[in-house]
Design a protein around this motif. Structure first.
Motif, PDB file in Angstrom:
ATOM      1  N   GLY A 197       0.811  -1.129   0.243  1.00 22.61           N
ATOM      2  CA  GLY A 197      -0.065  -0.945  -0.076  1.00 22.61           C
ATOM      3  C   GLY A 197       0.891   1.120   0.094  1.00 22.61           C
ATOM      4  N   ILE A 198       0.476   2.272  -0.785  1.00 21.07           N
ATOM      5  CA  ILE A 198       0.768   3.953  -0.527  1.00 21.07           C
ATOM      6  C   ILE A 198       0.138   4.343  -0.166  1.00 21.07           C
ATOM      7  CG2 ILE A 198       0.611   4.006  -2.829  1.00 21.07           C
ATOM      8  CD1 ILE A 198       3.478   5.102  -3.301  1.00 21.07           C
ATOM      9  N   ALA A 199       0.536   5.370   0.931  1.00 24.97           N
ATOM     10  CA  ALA A 199      -0.323   6.957   1.782  1.00 24.97           C
ATOM     11  C   ALA A 199      -0.340   7.501   0.304  1.00 24.97           C
ATOM     12  CB  ALA A 199      -0.536   6.999   2.112  1.00 24.97           C
ATOM     13  N   SER A 200      -1.092   8.727   0.782  1.00 22.32           N
ATOM     14  CA  SER A 200      -0.970  10.433  -0.131  1.00 22.32           C
ATOM     15  C   SER A 200       0.044  11.184   0.239  1.00 22.32           C
ATOM     16  CB  SER A 200      -2.036  11.305   0.379  1.00 22.32           C
ATOM     17  OG  SER A 200      -2.560  11.775   1.213  1.00 22.32           O
ATOM     18  N   ASP A 201       0.660  10.694   1.594  1.00 26.55           N
ATOM     19  CA  ASP A 201       2.406  10.977   1.395  1.00 26.55           C
ATOM     20  C   ASP A 201       3.186  10.508   1.318  1.00 26.55           C
ATOM     21  OD1 ASP A 201       1.737  10.381   5.671  1.00 26.55           O
ATOM     22  OD2 ASP A 201       2.277   9.277   3.178  1.00 26.55           O
ATOM     23  N   GLY A 202       3.239   9.677   0.952  1.00 30.86           N
ATOM     24  CA  GLY A 202       4.763   8.275   0.464  1.00 30.86           C
ATOM     25  C   GLY A 202       5.291   7.300   1.115  1.00 30.86           C
ATOM     26  N   GLY A 203       4.041   7.184   2.444  1.00 34.41           N
ATOM     27  CA  GLY A 203       3.941   6.082   3.499  1.00 34.41           C
ATOM     28  C   GLY A 203       3.726   4.578   2.367  1.00 34.41           C
ATOM     29  N   THR A 204       5.137   3.337   3.201  1.00 31.92           N
ATOM     30  CA  THR A 204       4.882   2.418   1.895  1.00 31.92           C
ATOM     31  C   THR A 204       4.467   2.014   3.207  1.00 31.92           C
ATOM     32  OG1 THR A 204       6.398   1.980   1.558  1.00 31.92           O
ATOM     33  CG2 THR A 204       5.281   3.663  -0.498  1.00 31.92           C
ATOM     34  N   ARG A 205       3.766   0.325   2.926  1.00 30.25           N
ATOM     35  CA  ARG A 205       3.290  -0.730   3.510  1.00 30.25           C
ATOM     36  C   ARG A 205       3.659  -2.073   3.024  1.00 30.25           C
ATOM     37  NH1 ARG A 205       0.173  -1.708   9.193  1.00 30.25           N
ATOM     38  NH2 ARG A 205       0.292  -3.689   9.296  1.00 30.25           N
ATOM     39  N   TYR A 206       4.425  -3.100   3.375  1.00 32.90           N
ATOM     40  CA  TYR A 206       3.994  -4.545   2.027  1.00 32.90           C
ATOM     41  C   TYR A 206       3.788  -5.501   2.948  1.00 32.90           C
ATOM     42  CZ  TYR A 206       7.015  -1.100  -0.661  1.00 32.90           C
ATOM     43  OH  TYR A 206       7.190  -0.450  -1.563  1.00 32.90           O
ATOM     44  N   ALA A 207       3.326  -6.873   2.405  1.00 31.68           N
ATOM     45  CA  ALA A 207       3.283  -7.629   2.998  1.00 31.68           C
ATOM     46  C   ALA A 207       4.525  -8.460   3.515  1.00 31.68           C
ATOM     47  CB  ALA A 207       2.089  -8.757   2.645  1.00 31.68           C
ATOM     48  N   ASP A 208       4.725  -9.135   4.618  1.00 29.77           N
ATOM     49  CA  ASP A 208       5.904  -9.905   4.516  1.00 29.77           C
ATOM     50  C   ASP A 208       6.275 -11.286   3.971  1.00 29.77           C
ATOM     51  OD1 ASP A 208       5.444 -10.312   8.932  1.00 29.77           O
ATOM     52  OD2 ASP A 208       6.049  -9.126   7.142  1.00 29.77           O
ATOM     53  N   SER A 209       5.866 -11.284   3.569  1.00 28.16           N
ATOM     54  CA  SER A 209       5.987 -11.591   2.093  1.00 28.16           C
ATOM     55  C   SER A 209       6.067 -11.737   0.869  1.00 28.16           C
ATOM     56  CB  SER A 209       4.689 -13.377   1.519  1.00 28.16           C
ATOM     57  OG  SER A 209       4.147 -12.069   1.118  1.00 28.16           O
ATOM     58  N   VAL A 210       6.433 -10.423   0.832  1.00 32.34           N
ATOM     59  CA  VAL A 210       7.222  -9.658  -0.696  1.00 32.34           C
ATOM     60  C   VAL A 210       7.523  -8.757  -0.007  1.00 32.34           C
ATOM     61  CG1 VAL A 210       4.693  -9.778  -1.326  1.00 32.34           C
ATOM     62  CG2 VAL A 210       4.462  -7.798  -0.461  1.00 32.34           C
ATOM     63  N   LYS A 211       8.384  -8.385   1.171  1.00 36.60           N
ATOM     64  CA  LYS A 211       8.973  -6.781   1.603  1.00 36.60           C
ATOM     65  C   LYS A 211      10.479  -7.387   0.957  1.00 36.60           C
ATOM     66  CE  LYS A 211       7.123  -6.276   5.886  1.00 36.60           C
ATOM     67  NZ  LYS A 211       7.463  -6.099   7.441  1.00 36.60           N
ATOM     68  N   GLY A 212      11.361  -6.418   0.315  1.00 36.93           N
ATOM     69  CA  GLY A 212      12.391  -7.225  -0.447  1.00 36.93           C
ATOM     70  C   GLY A 212      12.594  -7.359  -1.493  1.00 36.93           C
ATOM     71  N   ARG A 213      11.537  -7.793  -2.496  1.00 37.01           N
ATOM     72  CA  ARG A 213      11.190  -8.166  -3.848  1.00 37.01           C
ATOM     73  C   ARG A 213       9.903  -7.224  -4.468  1.00 37.01           C
ATOM     74  NH1 ARG A 213       8.816 -12.772  -4.865  1.00 37.01           N
ATOM     75  NH2 ARG A 213       7.294 -12.885  -2.933  1.00 37.01           N
ATOM     76  N   PHE A 214       9.603  -6.740  -3.183  1.00 33.94           N
ATOM     77  CA  PHE A 214       8.603  -5.308  -4.046  1.00 33.94           C
ATOM     78  C   PHE A 214       8.180  -3.912  -3.590  1.00 33.94           C
ATOM     79  CE2 PHE A 214       4.682  -9.004  -5.264  1.00 33.94           C
ATOM     80  CZ  PHE A 214       5.105  -9.945  -5.682  1.00 33.94           C
ATOM     81  N   THR A 215       7.637  -3.650  -4.847  1.00 34.60           N
ATOM     82  CA  THR A 215       8.122  -2.204  -4.244  1.00 34.60           C
ATOM     83  C   THR A 215       6.911  -1.604  -5.110  1.00 34.60           C
ATOM     84  OG1 THR A 215      10.714  -2.221  -4.761  1.00 34.60           O
ATOM     85  CG2 THR A 215       9.195  -0.286  -5.127  1.00 34.60           C
TER      86      THR A 215
END
Length: 124
Positions: A48-66
């Motif tokens: 997910g990406i917020a209007s202020d640019g903050g992001t969050r990833y599922a643990d299963s994709v961290k480090g692989r998805f952007t």
């Protein structure tokens, strides 16, 4: 309206860039996310990406998805690298008018008001 593209069939270890083109009132602040759903499975949040640019990833994709967005092009992206067979799914983008990261990042699918039709990613 949200329209995804970029899905394909790739070999394990490969990469893809998924895009989600948004139309409508794009001047407002938006909370946006990528979800995926494999056959017989529940839809799950990927990034997910917020209007202020903050992001969050599922643990299963961290480090692989952007996840990223180009406000000038009204487009959301998901760069997916080091793909695994378990990444195979229909990928959806979702959006809701929302300012800031609070309440946005990590939101479940019921939070989002707008959905695309999906783009298929198959990894073999």
């Amino acid at each position: 309206q949200l329209v995804e593209s970029g899905g394909a069939s790739v070999q394990a270890g490969g990469s893809l860039t998924l895009s989600c083109a948004a139309s409508g009132d794009t001047r407002r602040s938006w909370c946006m996310a990528w979800f995926r759903q494999a056959p017989g499975e529940d839809r799950e949040g990927v990034a997910g990406i917020a209007s202020d640019g903050g992001t969050r990833y599922a643990d299963s994709v961290k480090g692989r998805f952007t996840v990223s967005k180009d406000n000038a092009k009204n487009t959301l992206y998901l760069q997916v690298n080091s793909l695994k067979p378990e990444d195979s799914a229909m990928y959806y983008c979702a959006a809701r008018r929302w300012a800031g990261s609070g309440g946005c990042l990590g939101a479940q699918e019921g939070f989002y008001r707008y959905w695309g039709q999906g783009t298929q990613v198959t990894v073999s």
